[in-house]
Design a protein around this motif. Structure first.
Motif, mmCIF file in Angstrom:
data_model
loop_
_atom_site.group_PDB
_atom_site.id
_atom_site.type_symbol
_atom_site.label_atom_id
_atom_site.label_comp_id
_atom_site.label_asym_id
_atom_site.label_seq_id
_atom_site.Cartn_x
_atom_site.Cartn_y
_atom_site.Cartn_z
ATOM 1 N N ILE A 143 0.857 -1.195 0.000
ATOM 2 C CA ILE A 143 0.000 0.000 0.000
ATOM 3 C C ILE A 143 0.889 1.239 0.000
ATOM 4 N N LEU A 144 0.735 2.093 -1.008
ATOM 5 C CA LEU A 144 1.556 3.299 -1.131
ATOM 6 C C LEU A 144 0.963 4.455 -0.336
ATOM 7 N N TYR A 145 -0.338 4.690 -0.507
ATOM 8 C CA TYR A 145 -1.016 5.737 0.243
ATOM 9 C C TYR A 145 -2.520 5.501 0.181
ATOM 10 N N LEU A 146 -3.241 6.186 1.071
ATOM 11 C CA LEU A 146 -4.698 6.098 1.126
ATOM 12 C C LEU A 146 -5.269 7.498 0.937
ATOM 13 N N GLU A 147 -6.377 7.568 0.236
ATOM 14 C CA GLU A 147 -7.002 8.865 -0.065
ATOM 15 C C GLU A 147 -8.478 8.825 0.321
ATOM 16 N N LYS A 148 -8.889 9.756 1.166
ATOM 17 C CA LYS A 148 -10.277 9.811 1.647
ATOM 18 C C LYS A 148 -11.099 10.721 0.759
ATOM 19 N N ASP A 149 -12.299 10.274 0.412
ATOM 20 C CA ASP A 149 -13.232 11.079 -0.369
ATOM 21 C C ASP A 149 -14.641 10.792 0.153
ATOM 22 N N GLY A 150 -15.173 11.732 0.959
ATOM 23 C CA GLY A 150 -16.482 11.516 1.564
ATOM 24 C C GLY A 150 -16.432 10.359 2.538
ATOM 25 N N ASN A 151 -17.326 9.387 2.356
ATOM 26 C CA ASN A 151 -17.370 8.228 3.240
ATOM 27 C C ASN A 151 -16.478 7.081 2.764
ATOM 28 N N TYR A 152 -15.707 7.315 1.708
ATOM 29 C CA TYR A 152 -14.937 6.235 1.112
ATOM 30 C C TYR A 152 -13.432 6.489 1.179
ATOM 31 N N MET A 153 -12.690 5.400 1.313
ATOM 32 C CA MET A 153 -11.237 5.429 1.353
ATOM 33 C C MET A 153 -10.707 4.623 0.171
ATOM 34 N N THR A 154 -9.806 5.239 -0.601
ATOM 35 C CA THR A 154 -9.165 4.525 -1.701
ATOM 36 C C THR A 154 -7.764 4.104 -1.290
ATOM 37 N N TYR A 155 -7.515 2.809 -1.346
ATOM 38 C CA TYR A 155 -6.187 2.255 -1.082
ATOM 39 C C TYR A 155 -5.426 2.201 -2.410
ATOM 40 N N SER A 173 -6.249 2.485 12.466
ATOM 41 C CA SER A 173 -6.255 1.552 13.595
ATOM 42 C C SER A 173 -5.735 0.169 13.217
ATOM 43 N N ARG A 174 -5.764 -0.184 11.932
ATOM 44 C CA ARG A 174 -5.299 -1.521 11.549
ATOM 45 C C ARG A 174 -4.065 -1.517 10.660
ATOM 46 N N LEU A 175 -3.540 -0.330 10.378
ATOM 47 C CA LEU A 175 -2.314 -0.249 9.594
ATOM 48 C C LEU A 175 -1.090 -0.232 10.504
ATOM 49 N N PRO A 176 0.047 -0.742 10.024
ATOM 50 C CA PRO A 176 1.275 -0.699 10.831
ATOM 51 C C PRO A 176 1.723 0.740 11.112
ATOM 52 N N GLY A 177 2.652 0.883 12.053
ATOM 53 C CA GLY A 177 3.074 2.197 12.516
ATOM 54 C C GLY A 177 3.819 3.028 11.504
ATOM 55 N N TYR A 178 4.262 2.425 10.386
ATOM 56 C CA TYR A 178 4.944 3.231 9.370
ATOM 57 C C TYR A 178 3.963 3.959 8.442
ATOM 58 N N PHE A 179 2.672 3.814 8.693
ATOM 59 C CA PHE A 179 1.671 4.643 8.020
ATOM 60 C C PHE A 179 1.325 5.822 8.922
ATOM 61 N N MET A 180 1.120 6.991 8.334
ATOM 62 C CA MET A 180 0.727 8.146 9.137
ATOM 63 C C MET A 180 -0.132 9.089 8.304
ATOM 64 N N GLN A 181 -1.017 9.789 9.002
ATOM 65 C CA GLN A 181 -1.857 10.779 8.344
ATOM 66 C C GLN A 181 -1.023 12.021 8.083
ATOM 67 N N VAL A 182 -0.993 12.475 6.828
ATOM 68 C CA VAL A 182 -0.177 13.636 6.456
ATOM 69 C C VAL A 182 -1.040 14.834 6.051
ATOM 70 N N GLN A 183 -2.314 14.578 5.895
ATOM 71 C CA GLN A 183 -3.262 15.622 5.500
ATOM 72 C C GLN A 183 -4.644 15.090 5.835
ATOM 73 N N SER A 185 -7.121 14.287 4.255
ATOM 74 C CA SER A 185 -7.656 13.257 3.378
ATOM 75 C C SER A 185 -6.627 12.223 2.929
ATOM 76 N N PHE A 186 -5.399 12.287 3.457
ATOM 77 C CA PHE A 186 -4.361 11.373 2.986
ATOM 78 C C PHE A 186 -3.629 10.682 4.142
ATOM 79 N N ILE A 187 -3.396 9.386 3.971
ATOM 80 C CA ILE A 187 -2.531 8.595 4.837
ATOM 81 C C ILE A 187 -1.415 8.054 3.956
ATOM 82 N N ALA A 188 -0.157 8.193 4.386
ATOM 83 C CA ALA A 188 0.973 7.776 3.557
ATOM 84 C C ALA A 188 1.743 6.628 4.200
ATOM 85 N N ASN A 189 2.255 5.753 3.353
ATOM 86 C CA ASN A 189 3.212 4.743 3.769
ATOM 87 C C ASN A 189 4.578 5.423 3.790
#
Length: 224
Positions: A143-155, A173-183, A185-189
């Motif tokens: 997983i490279l990054y996650l992008e939030k749009d409304g009620n949906y998350m794109t992996y 809550s279920r991703l390893p600690g090397y993932f973090m929210q950077v914005q 709407s975005f979570i990055a690996n």
């Protein structure tokens, strides 16, 4: 991170609830004034952390801590310093003496989050992502990054996109600690980041803005 508070003083519950609002990715799922009620809840629900008063009627916090799942972390809260030694015998994360200041509470949360992150950093895990009628089993390192749009998350993975109906806190809550929210709407690996500027990170050709509220934690983690 799912949290409950067990304390027979309503003001103490209100105080800790307010403090927890300062921490992203932490969800208060219950508050109990009775240790037996808390144990009943914990028998049916998975919880990561219990903030646990020691001197309570019916069952003490020390006794309750010995009855709950060993994977559940405990932070004791009490007005009585004489319980400190006994609390550490049950491997508590911390011992907060009332009245509890926000600064002291933050120190305890820092200990907790560091322990959780070390455990998660060492795990090359596979998670199940439900998308519509299908469930995908994905290695988290893909997983490279996650992008939030409304009620949906794109992996966004190395070879596909998977859309799931979930919140940012649920994903974290279920991703390893090397993932973090950077914005917002975005979570990055963080292992996939190839370049870092003052306001943006790069994951391959993807440019992701760093939110103002996340800048300090992003730079702290990535420039250690």
């Amino acid at each position: 991170m799912r949290v409950i508070i067990v304390d027979d003083e309503p003001k103490a519950i209100d105080l800790l609830s307010g403090y927890l609002n300062h921490f992203k990715g932490v969800e208060l799922v219950g508050a109990f004034r009775n240790g037996l009620k808390a144990f009943e809840f914990l028998s049916n629900e998975k919880v990561d952390v219990v903030f646990l008063d020691i001197n309570m009627p019916h069952i003490t916090g020390i006794s309750l801590s010995k009855m709950i799942d060993s994977d559940t972390k405990v932070i004791f809260t009490t007005a009585y310093s004489e319980y400190a030694v006994e609390s550490y015998e049950v491997n508590a994360i911390d011992y907060l003496l009332k009245p509890i200041s926000l600064e002291r509470f933050t120190n305890a949360m820092s200990k907790l989050l560091k322990k959780s992150e070390v455990k998660k950093e060492d795990t090359n895990s596979t998670i199940a992502i439900k998308s519509g009628a299908s469930t995908y089993l994905i290695n988290t390192e893909s997983i490279l990054y996650l992008e939030k749009d409304g009620n949906y998350m794109t992996y966004h993975t190395s070879n596909e996109k998977i859309i799931a109906r979930e919140s940012v806190s649920e994903a974290l809550s279920r991703l390893p600690g090397y993932f973090m929210q950077v914005q917002r709407s975005f979570i990055a690996n963080t292992k996939a980041i190839t370049k870092l500027n003052n306001d943006t990170i790069y994951i391959g050709k993807q440019i992701i803005p760093i939110g103002a509220n996340f800048k300090e934690s992003v730079f702290k983690k990535l420039t250690l």
